[in-house]
Scaffold this motif. Structure first.
Motif, PDB file in Angstrom:
ATOM      1  N   ARG A 160      14.602   5.890   9.297  1.00  0.00           N
ATOM      2  CA  ARG A 160      13.899   4.620   9.509  1.00  0.00           C
ATOM      3  C   ARG A 160      13.027   4.326   8.297  1.00  0.00           C
ATOM      4  NH1 ARG A 160      11.043   5.974  15.066  1.00  0.00           N
ATOM      5  NH2 ARG A 160      10.164   3.883  14.845  1.00  0.00           N
ATOM      6  N   ARG A 161      12.853   3.040   7.975  1.00  0.00           N
ATOM      7  CA  ARG A 161      12.118   2.627   6.789  1.00  0.00           C
ATOM      8  C   ARG A 161      10.857   1.861   7.176  1.00  0.00           C
ATOM      9  NH1 ARG A 161      16.822   0.600   2.527  1.00  0.00           N
ATOM     10  NH2 ARG A 161      18.056   2.529   2.603  1.00  0.00           N
ATOM     11  N   PHE A 162       9.800   2.091   6.399  1.00  0.00           N
ATOM     12  CA  PHE A 162       8.500   1.510   6.708  1.00  0.00           C
ATOM     13  C   PHE A 162       7.821   1.011   5.438  1.00  0.00           C
ATOM     14  CE2 PHE A 162       9.511   4.817   9.730  1.00  0.00           C
ATOM     15  CZ  PHE A 162       9.297   4.192  10.943  1.00  0.00           C
ATOM     16  N   VAL A 163       6.971   0.014   5.639  1.00  0.00           N
ATOM     17  CA  VAL A 163       6.138  -0.520   4.572  1.00  0.00           C
ATOM     18  C   VAL A 163       4.728  -0.677   5.126  1.00  0.00           C
ATOM     19  CG1 VAL A 163       5.683  -2.509   3.091  1.00  0.00           C
ATOM     20  CG2 VAL A 163       8.031  -1.751   3.458  1.00  0.00           C
ATOM     21  N   ALA A 164       3.739  -0.285   4.335  1.00  0.00           N
ATOM     22  CA  ALA A 164       2.340  -0.562   4.657  1.00  0.00           C
ATOM     23  C   ALA A 164       1.829  -1.608   3.685  1.00  0.00           C
ATOM     24  CB  ALA A 164       1.502   0.713   4.572  1.00  0.00           C
ATOM     25  N   LEU A 165       1.256  -2.668   4.208  1.00  0.00           N
ATOM     26  CA  LEU A 165       0.715  -3.760   3.409  1.00  0.00           C
ATOM     27  C   LEU A 165      -0.762  -3.908   3.733  1.00  0.00           C
ATOM     28  CD1 LEU A 165       3.564  -6.345   4.106  1.00  0.00           C
ATOM     29  CD2 LEU A 165       3.268  -5.015   2.005  1.00  0.00           C
ATOM     30  N   ALA A 198       0.821  -1.202   0.000  1.00  0.00           N
ATOM     31  CA  ALA A 198       0.000   0.000   0.000  1.00  0.00           C
ATOM     32  C   ALA A 198       0.859   1.258   0.000  1.00  0.00           C
ATOM     33  CB  ALA A 198      -0.927   0.014   1.219  1.00  0.00           C
ATOM     34  N   ALA A 199       2.041   1.198   0.641  1.00  0.00           N
ATOM     35  CA  ALA A 199       2.919   2.367   0.698  1.00  0.00           C
ATOM     36  C   ALA A 199       4.292   1.946   1.188  1.00  0.00           C
ATOM     37  CB  ALA A 199       2.342   3.446   1.626  1.00  0.00           C
TER      38      ALA A 199
END
Length: 288
Positions: free
Chosen positions: A235-240, A227-228
């Motif tokens: 810091r690194r992020f992922v939205a699923l 999703a994003a």
């Protein structure tokens, strides 16, 4: 963030914000997250040094001071993206749970560390001593699940963890995960150590270090789609987003956003004394 004084995890009822819940005890054998372990001592002190030590001696510093502080600007960006009722997996000392609770959100933290659960409760958040792989309240009805501070490594099997999280989410629900700041896909065994315990008092336990590319590769097998992706404060992020559909509604859930007023998950729960967790997001490590 408001603070509230609370008792130990074994003596305070747990429920959704603003409503008491039920707390019962279930005992299992002690493990590496016992009350006297280095992690618990660090949480009580609110500071490190603390490390994950790989079996070959490589050290990963753990950000105890940041975990024990209030949610910072990067954390707040993540929390602004949360939808519906929020489950914080591996909540640690509870900064995110407390911030969401202060906003009036329905939120529950889980952690297998007794010290982490107790500190979260003292902050005014709701927390259970529980492994993510054990039965949990509200399975299949959480609007958002958080895997922050390196918790994508829990259990040492990212695919199994992602599949478990997918089962916890409501149809179209959101997983927000913090990934390692480098492209890594590593399964290993680690111990939590401090400067006085360089070899660790307990047996190594499985852990994983996962960067964004690796997480995205594993996500598809768990029925999760991207999703994003973003980077903030180094810091690194992922939205699923989950693709699992509610059988009562065969429409497209790909853009579903859960309301904050959604029915809260059932919070009558059992506290487990199983231990196994709480390292941080990947940060620069040293060899020793």
């Amino acid at each position: 963030m408001s603070r509230a004084t609370g008792g130990q995890a074994s003596g305070r009822s747990v429920g959704t914000p603003g409503r008491p819940g039920v707390l019962a005890a279930r005992g299992t054998a002690p493990g590496p997250w016992a009350a006297s372990d280095p992690y618990s001592a660090a949480l009580r002190a609110g500071r490190g040094p603390l490390f994950l030590r790989r079996v070959d001696g490589w050290l990963l510093p753990l950000e105890v001071e940041r975990w024990c502080a209030r949610a910072d600007a990067v954390d707040l960006e993540v929390l602004d993206r949360c939808e519906g009722a929020v489950l914080d997996v591996g909540c640690g000392p509870g900064r995110l749970v407390a911030e969401l609770a202060a906003r009036g959100r329905t939120v529950l933290g889980i952690d297998v560390s007794e010290a982490a659960v107790a500190r979260t409760l003292r902050l005014g958040g709701q927390s259970l001593r529980r492994s993510v792989f054990e039965p949990l309240p509200g399975e299949g009805r959480w609007g958002t699940v958080l895997l922050m501070d390196g918790n994508v490594g829990i259990g040492g099997d990212p695919r199994a963890l992602l599949m478990r999280v997918a089962a916890l989410l409501a149809p179209g629900g959101l997983l927000i995960a913090e990934t390692a700041p480098v492209d890594v896909d590593e399964r290993t065994h680690v111990q939590v150590v401090d400067v006085t315990d360089a070899h660790g008092a307990d047996s190594p336990f499985p852990w994983a270090r996962i960067g964004t590319p690796a997480l995205l590769r594993h996500a598809g097998t768990a029925g999760l789609r991207t999703a994003a992706q973003w980077t903030s404060g180094g810091r690194r992020f992922v939205a699923l987003r989950g693709d699992r559909c509610d059988h009562s509604d065969r429409g497209d859930h790909s853009d579903r956003t859960a309301s904050n007023s959604a029915e809260p998950p059932n919070s009558a729960a059992v506290i487990s004394s199983q231990r196994a967790r709480k390292p941080s997001a990947d940060s620069a490590a040293t060899d020793r």
